[in-house]
Design a protein around this motif. Structure first.
Motif, PDB file in Angstrom:
ATOM      1  N   ALA A 267       0.834  -1.200   0.000  1.00 26.09           N
ATOM      2  CA  ALA A 267       0.000   0.000   0.000  1.00 26.09           C
ATOM      3  C   ALA A 267       0.870   1.252   0.000  1.00 26.09           C
ATOM      4  O   ALA A 267       1.896   1.306   0.676  1.00 26.09           O
ATOM      5  CB  ALA A 267      -0.909   0.008   1.228  1.00 26.09           C
ATOM      6  N   PRO A 268       0.495   2.263  -0.775  1.00 24.84           N
ATOM      7  CA  PRO A 268       1.278   3.503  -0.776  1.00 24.84           C
ATOM      8  C   PRO A 268       1.206   4.197   0.580  1.00 24.84           C
ATOM      9  O   PRO A 268       0.237   4.026   1.333  1.00 24.84           O
ATOM     10  CB  PRO A 268       0.600   4.343  -1.863  1.00 24.84           C
ATOM     11  N   ASP A 269       2.218   4.954   0.886  1.00 25.18           N
ATOM     12  CA  ASP A 269       2.241   5.685   2.145  1.00 25.18           C
ATOM     13  C   ASP A 269       1.239   6.836   2.097  1.00 25.18           C
ATOM     14  O   ASP A 269       1.186   7.574   1.119  1.00 25.18           O
ATOM     15  CB  ASP A 269       3.652   6.229   2.414  1.00 25.18           C
ATOM     16  N   TYR A 270       0.441   6.953   3.132  1.00 26.03           N
ATOM     17  CA  TYR A 270      -0.544   8.028   3.216  1.00 26.03           C
ATOM     18  C   TYR A 270      -0.264   8.792   4.504  1.00 26.03           C
ATOM     19  O   TYR A 270      -0.622   8.357   5.595  1.00 26.03           O
ATOM     20  CB  TYR A 270      -1.949   7.448   3.231  1.00 26.03           C
ATOM     21  N   SER A 271       0.375   9.926   4.377  1.00 23.89           N
ATOM     22  CA  SER A 271       0.729  10.696   5.567  1.00 23.89           C
ATOM     23  C   SER A 271      -0.516  11.338   6.159  1.00 23.89           C
ATOM     24  O   SER A 271      -1.496  11.620   5.453  1.00 23.89           O
ATOM     25  CB  SER A 271       1.747  11.780   5.213  1.00 23.89           C
ATOM     26  N   GLU A 272      -0.463  11.573   7.456  1.00 25.06           N
ATOM     27  CA  GLU A 272      -1.603  12.226   8.113  1.00 25.06           C
ATOM     28  C   GLU A 272      -1.838  13.610   7.531  1.00 25.06           C
ATOM     29  O   GLU A 272      -2.990  14.039   7.354  1.00 25.06           O
ATOM     30  CB  GLU A 272      -1.382  12.316   9.619  1.00 25.06           C
ATOM     31  N   ALA A 273      -0.770  14.315   7.210  1.00 26.58           N
ATOM     32  CA  ALA A 273      -0.916  15.666   6.655  1.00 26.58           C
ATOM     33  C   ALA A 273      -1.665  15.631   5.327  1.00 26.58           C
ATOM     34  O   ALA A 273      -2.560  16.455   5.076  1.00 26.58           O
ATOM     35  CB  ALA A 273       0.452  16.310   6.488  1.00 26.58           C
ATOM     36  N   ASP A 274      -1.307  14.664   4.472  1.00 28.80           N
ATOM     37  CA  ASP A 274      -1.981  14.556   3.187  1.00 28.80           C
ATOM     38  C   ASP A 274      -3.445  14.168   3.373  1.00 28.80           C
ATOM     39  O   ASP A 274      -4.338  14.700   2.700  1.00 28.80           O
ATOM     40  CB  ASP A 274      -1.289  13.512   2.307  1.00 28.80           C
ATOM     41  N   PHE A 275      -3.693  13.238   4.292  1.00 30.01           N
ATOM     42  CA  PHE A 275      -5.070  12.822   4.529  1.00 30.01           C
ATOM     43  C   PHE A 275      -5.915  13.981   5.043  1.00 30.01           C
ATOM     44  O   PHE A 275      -7.046  14.201   4.589  1.00 30.01           O
ATOM     45  CB  PHE A 275      -5.123  11.671   5.533  1.00 30.01           C
ATOM     46  N   ARG A 276      -5.383  14.734   5.977  1.00 33.12           N
ATOM     47  CA  ARG A 276      -6.127  15.867   6.533  1.00 33.12           C
ATOM     48  C   ARG A 276      -6.459  16.887   5.450  1.00 33.12           C
ATOM     49  O   ARG A 276      -7.569  17.429   5.397  1.00 33.12           O
ATOM     50  CB  ARG A 276      -5.343  16.519   7.667  1.00 33.12           C
ATOM     51  N   ALA A 277      -5.492  17.125   4.555  1.00 29.96           N
ATOM     52  CA  ALA A 277      -5.729  18.075   3.472  1.00 29.96           C
ATOM     53  C   ALA A 277      -6.774  17.540   2.492  1.00 29.96           C
ATOM     54  O   ALA A 277      -7.684  18.271   2.068  1.00 29.96           O
ATOM     55  CB  ALA A 277      -4.418  18.369   2.744  1.00 29.96           C
ATOM     56  N   ASP A 278      -6.666  16.249   2.146  1.00 28.72           N
ATOM     57  CA  ASP A 278      -7.616  15.655   1.203  1.00 28.72           C
ATOM     58  C   ASP A 278      -9.036  15.659   1.761  1.00 28.72           C
ATOM     59  O   ASP A 278     -10.010  15.901   1.031  1.00 28.72           O
ATOM     60  CB  ASP A 278      -7.211  14.212   0.874  1.00 28.72           C
ATOM     61  N   ALA A 279      -9.163  15.362   3.059  1.00 30.86           N
ATOM     62  CA  ALA A 279     -10.486  15.244   3.675  1.00 30.86           C
ATOM     63  C   ALA A 279     -11.047  16.572   4.158  1.00 30.86           C
ATOM     64  O   ALA A 279     -12.237  16.664   4.474  1.00 30.86           O
ATOM     65  CB  ALA A 279     -10.419  14.260   4.852  1.00 30.86           C
ATOM     66  N   GLY A 280     -10.207  17.606   4.248  1.00 23.36           N
ATOM     67  CA  GLY A 280     -10.673  18.889   4.754  1.00 23.36           C
ATOM     68  C   GLY A 280     -10.893  18.890   6.253  1.00 23.36           C
ATOM     69  O   GLY A 280     -11.819  19.547   6.754  1.00 23.36           O
ATOM     70  N   VAL A 281     -10.056  18.161   6.994  1.00 20.03           N
ATOM     71  CA  VAL A 281     -10.183  18.110   8.457  1.00 20.03           C
ATOM     72  C   VAL A 281      -9.759  19.461   9.044  1.00 20.03           C
ATOM     73  O   VAL A 281      -8.693  19.993   8.700  1.00 20.03           O
ATOM     74  CB  VAL A 281      -9.322  16.977   9.044  1.00 20.03           C
ATOM     75  N   LEU A 282     -10.566  20.010   9.902  1.00 19.80           N
ATOM     76  CA  LEU A 282     -10.279  21.320  10.477  1.00 19.80           C
ATOM     77  C   LEU A 282      -9.077  21.269  11.414  1.00 19.80           C
ATOM     78  O   LEU A 282      -8.823  20.254  12.069  1.00 19.80           O
ATOM     79  CB  LEU A 282     -11.499  21.842  11.241  1.00 19.80           C
ATOM     80  N   ASP A 283      -8.352  22.365  11.463  1.00 16.04           N
ATOM     81  CA  ASP A 283      -7.211  22.463  12.375  1.00 16.04           C
ATOM     82  C   ASP A 283      -7.662  22.203  13.809  1.00 16.04           C
ATOM     83  O   ASP A 283      -8.705  22.715  14.255  1.00 16.04           O
ATOM     84  CB  ASP A 283      -6.581  23.866  12.299  1.00 16.04           C
ATOM     85  N   GLY A 284      -6.880  21.404  14.506  1.00 10.11           N
ATOM     86  CA  GLY A 284      -7.184  21.097  15.905  1.00 10.11           C
ATOM     87  C   GLY A 284      -8.031  19.864  16.095  1.00 10.11           C
ATOM     88  O   GLY A 284      -8.123  19.348  17.215  1.00 10.11           O
ATOM     89  N   VAL A 285      -8.670  19.355  15.031  1.00  5.01           N
ATOM     90  CA  VAL A 285      -9.484  18.136  15.136  1.00  5.01           C
ATOM     91  C   VAL A 285      -8.571  16.932  14.979  1.00  5.01           C
ATOM     92  O   VAL A 285      -7.840  16.813  13.997  1.00  5.01           O
ATOM     93  CB  VAL A 285     -10.587  18.102  14.057  1.00  5.01           C
ATOM     94  N   LYS A 286      -8.595  16.039  15.971  1.00  2.00           N
ATOM     95  CA  LYS A 286      -7.739  14.860  15.941  1.00  2.00           C
ATOM     96  C   LYS A 286      -8.396  13.742  15.128  1.00  2.00           C
ATOM     97  O   LYS A 286      -9.621  13.616  15.093  1.00  2.00           O
ATOM     98  CB  LYS A 286      -7.476  14.368  17.365  1.00  2.00           C
TER      99      LYS A 286
END
Length: 466
Positions: A267-286
């Motif tokens: 499986a390709p590496d999926y960094s948390e930063a990339d996932f948060r950006a792709d999903a539109g997770v708000l800053d501060g939401v874990k």
């Protein structure tokens, strides 16, 4: 023989007609939900049949009544014979679309009037799954033009009209038309690529289980001041019940559900930063859950509340609600039977009913997971075709979403190799407002499918075969 350069040039030179055909298809509001005009779904099917006829296939619009008596939406079947002994390939897509959601949340006035902005085409169905339909049409047109009017394979096309409402007559349709659709290879154009410019084959899909949970506290509503305190209203009780479905880390806490710790060693590496950006997770939401991120997305269970019958604010009164119903959507890991997963969910909910509340659980839609591999001749041909078309190594991914009919296809045609190919990307927003398709990827997708069909039919070779 057909060359890679010839395919690439032919698709590039005709690409404006590809975009034009997608814009025209999107203009038909083919929402298959029963609350919408089903005449538009028929109109869409007839339009797709016309596109396939124009690509040189014999096409027809068909529908049937399923085993449960549900009338199916119109689908399109098309076929064209290839050379004697050539592989038989079934191309799948769907022409129905989701409702638009909140019209005010779209950047354009009409979600069915596609708008080209930068490198993307915006509109409902531009990606899911209009791009899949158009990719099939134009890959076939390209090959017929380069092959003197002939195709390298025998090709059947099945464009469904009810995928967005759970494919209620899909299995019956396959049974009724099994001989027509029988094949060696199935190409499902309804998944996602890894990123813009990075192609992917989807080799695992989670299953799906929907369940309605009704919780009863009282036999009638009560004044919240007179009776509140000893009695907790049904909505609050429902919230307490739902809260038991996840542990403190956010992992699903229902015993008996399957979970793999790793999605795949490849499986390709999926960094948390990339996932948060792709999903539109708000800053501060874990992020919820523990362990490998791709495993949480692809090979572990997920549970969400997708509906609840609480009183709207504008008509609320100071009363204790006597009952509440919530609709749950559970994604099931590959390797688990969805009915077995439902029974595990039922047992958990009944065991955690707050304050002795009466709980009734009704099973809704269920769909099996899919667990496949691209490590076979057909899979390797697909990886070569996509890598060549995109100019980037094709990766193997899973999907957290469900395409239950993929398992139905494998059961109906056990000798066929299923390829689930990408149309969307992380910015597509399928099912949401401002859905869009990356046009650079669309050109590469058409090129890749044409290369794959030519490769399967033996009319094109990669450099290693020369």
């Amino acid at each position: 023989m057909i060359t890679v350069d010839a395919v690439r040039s032919a698709v590039h030179d005709s690409f404006e007609s590809v975009v034009s055909d997608l814009v025209e298809l999107v203009s038909i509001p083919s929402v298959s939900a029963s609350s919408h005009d089903q005449a538009q779904v028929l109109r869409s099917a007839e339009h797709v049949a016309g596109l396939l006829t124009g690509a040189g296939l014999s096409a027809q619009v068909l529908s049937l009544v399923g085993a449960d008596g549900v009338s199916g939406r119109p689908a399109v079947l098309a076929h064209r014979d290839g050379p004697a002994g050539a592989p038989r390939v079934l191309l799948y897509a769907h022409h129905d679309v989701q409702p638009v959601g909140d019209p005010a949340a779209w950047a354009q006035a009409d979600p069915f009037a596609a708008e080209r902005r930068g490198e993307r085409l915006f509109g409902r169905g531009t990606a899911d799954d209009g791009a899949g339909v158009i990719a099939h049409v134009h890959a076939l047109r390209t090959l017929a033009a380069l092959g003197g009017g002939e195709l390298p394979c025998s090709v059947s096309v099945f464009v469904e009209g009810e995928e967005e409402v759970g494919s209620p007559t899909f299995e019956s349709f396959l049974t009724a038309h099994r001989d027509y659709l029988d094949c060696d290879v199935i190409v499902v154009a309804d998944s996602s690529n890894w990123k813009v410019g990075v192609p992917a084959l989807t080799t695992s899909l989670r299953g799906v289980v929907k369940a309605d949970v009704r919780l009863d506290i009282l036999d009638h509503a009560l004044h919240s001041g007179q009776y509140g305190g000893p009695i907790i209203d049904a909505v609050t009780a429902m919230c307490r019940l739902i809260a038991t479905l996840h542990d403190e880390t956010g992992d699903v806490a229902v015993p008996g559900l399957v979970r793999r710790s790793q999605a795949s060693p490849d499986a390709p590496d999926y960094s948390e930063a990339d996932f948060r950006a792709d999903a539109g997770v708000l800053d501060g939401v874990k992020l919820a859950g523990t362990g490998d991120l791709t495993a949480r997305l692809w090979t572990g269970p997920a549970l969400a509340v997708i509906g609840m019958d609480v009183t709207p604010l504008q008509v609320s009164g100071n009363v204790l609600a006597p009952a509440c119903t919530a609709r749950l959507s559970m994604r099931v890991a590959p390797g688990q039977d969805p009915v077995e997963a439902f029974e595990a969910l039922r047992a958990h909910l009944e065991a955690h009913a707050p304050f002795g509340a009466r709980v009734a659980i009704t099973r809704g839609e269920t769909g099996p997971a899919f667990d496949g591999s691209s490590d076979n001749p057909v899979g390797r041909a697909a990886r070569w075709a996509l890598t060549t078309a995109f100019g980037h190594e094709c990766v193997e991914i899973g999907q957290g979403g469900s395409i239950p009919f993929v398992s139905t296809l494998t059961e109906t045609f056990p000798g066929a190799q299923v390829l689930v190919t990408g149309i969307e990307d992380p910015d597509t927003r399928a099912h949401s407002e401002d859905e869009s398709m990356h046009l650079g990827d669309l050109e590469r997708i058409v090129t890749g499918e044409a290369l794959l069909l030519a490769r399967l039919g033996g009319t094109i070779l990669d450099e290693g075969d020369r």
